[in-house]
Write an enzyme that holds these catalytic residues in place. Structure first.
Site, PDB file in Angstrom:
ATOM      1  N   CYS A  78       0.846  -1.192   0.000  1.00  0.00           N
ATOM      2  CA  CYS A  78       0.000   0.000   0.000  1.00  0.00           C
ATOM      3  C   CYS A  78       0.888   1.251   0.000  1.00  0.00           C
ATOM      4  CB  CYS A  78      -0.901  -0.012   1.228  1.00  0.00           C
ATOM      5  SG  CYS A  78      -1.863   1.505   1.432  1.00  0.00           S
ATOM      6  N   CYS A  81       0.360   3.080   3.574  1.00  0.00           N
ATOM      7  CA  CYS A  81       0.749   2.536   4.886  1.00  0.00           C
ATOM      8  C   CYS A  81       1.742   1.384   4.816  1.00  0.00           C
ATOM      9  CB  CYS A  81      -0.498   2.102   5.660  1.00  0.00           C
ATOM     10  SG  CYS A  81      -1.207   0.558   5.075  1.00  0.00           S
ATOM     11  N   CYS A 126      -7.356  -1.159   1.249  1.00  0.00           N
ATOM     12  CA  CYS A 126      -6.289  -1.644   2.124  1.00  0.00           C
ATOM     13  C   CYS A 126      -6.897  -1.975   3.492  1.00  0.00           C
ATOM     14  CB  CYS A 126      -5.206  -0.584   2.261  1.00  0.00           C
ATOM     15  SG  CYS A 126      -3.969  -1.011   3.508  1.00  0.00           S
ATOM     16  N   CYS A 129      -5.281   0.596   6.348  1.00  0.00           N
ATOM     17  CA  CYS A 129      -5.560   2.039   6.417  1.00  0.00           C
ATOM     18  C   CYS A 129      -6.878   2.420   5.742  1.00  0.00           C
ATOM     19  CB  CYS A 129      -4.410   2.847   5.810  1.00  0.00           C
ATOM     20  SG  CYS A 129      -4.317   2.754   4.016  1.00  0.00           S
ATOM     21  N   CYS A 150      -8.571  -5.161 -10.232  1.00  0.00           N
ATOM     22  CA  CYS A 150      -8.159  -4.064 -11.109  1.00  0.00           C
ATOM     23  C   CYS A 150      -7.726  -2.907 -10.203  1.00  0.00           C
ATOM     24  CB  CYS A 150      -9.345  -3.668 -11.986  1.00  0.00           C
ATOM     25  SG  CYS A 150      -8.937  -2.400 -13.188  1.00  0.00           S
TER      26      CYS A 150
HETATM   27 FE    FE Z   1      -2.858   1.041   3.488  1.00  0.00          FE
END
Ligand code: FE
Length: 162
Positions: A78, A81, A126, A129, A150
Site C-alpha cells: 500500500c 501505509c 487496504c 488504512c 483491477c
Molecule cells: Fe494502506
C-alpha cells in the site's frame, strides 16, 4: 400536501443522503483501521494523485502506471501505509491498462461496495488504512481464480524480492 411538494422533499432527502455518503475520507462507515490519519495528515503524507486515488476513491488514467510493466518477483505494498497487498506471481496482463492480479495476499484487503457508476462493484481497500485500491471483477483468468483485481498503480509501491 401537493404531490409536487412531496416529490421535492423526497428528492431533496435522497440527494442529501448521497452527498452525506460521499464525504471526504468516509470510505467504510464506522470502521476503525489500524492506521488512522486525518484527511489533513494524509494530504501531507501523500502526493496529490495518491490522495485522489487512495482517500477520494479516484481512478488513475489507464496505462499511466509504471507498475503495469513490472514482472519481476516481489511484493506490491500500500502506497499509504506499506501493508503488503499483492505479489508479482499473481499479476497478469488484463489488457485494461491497470495493474491486475488474480488474488490478493490473504487477509490484506478490506472489501466494500461501490455504487458510483449506478451499479454495484466490489471495492478493494487496504485492510490496514482503508485506502481505496481499485475494484474486483469476476472476469479474471479462468485457469486460476477467475477473479480480476483491477488496481490503481498509484495506490501501490513495488518492493522487489531480495
Ligand atoms: Fe494502506
Amino acid at each position: 400536501m401537493k404531490t409536487a411538494n412531496y416529490l421535492f422533499i423526497v428528492v431533496f432527502l435522497l440527494t442529501s443522503c448521497v452527498s452525506e455518503a460521499q464525504k471526504d475520507g468516509e470510505k467504510s462507515e464506522n470502521k476503525t483501521y489500524e492506521v488512522q490519519n486525518t484527511n489533513q495528515e494524509w494530504k501531507k503524507e501523500l502526493s496529490q494523485m495518491e490522495y485522489y486515488v487512495l482517500r477520494k476513491a479516484g481512478t488513475e488514467p489507464a496505462h499511466s502506471s509504471p507498475l503495469n510493466d513490472i514482472n519481476e518477483p516481489g511484493t506490491f505494498v500500500c502506497a499509504a501505509c506499506g501493508n503488503e497487498l499483492y505479489e508479482t506471481k499473481h499479476k497478469f496482463d488484463s489488457g485494461t491498462g491497470w495493474p491486475s492480479f488474480d488474488r490478493a495476499i490473504e487477509g490484506s484487503l478490506d472489501l466494500g461496495e461501490d455504487h458510483k457508476l449506478g451499479y454495484k462493484r466490489d471495492e478493494a481497500m487496504c485492510g490496514k488504512c482503508g485506502g481505496h485500491l481499485g475494484h474486483i471483477f469476476n472476469d479474471g483468468p479462468r485457469a486460476t481464480t477467475g477473479m480480476r483485481h483491477c488496481i490503481n498503480g498509484t495506490a501501490l509501491k513495488f518492493v522487489p524480492e531480495k
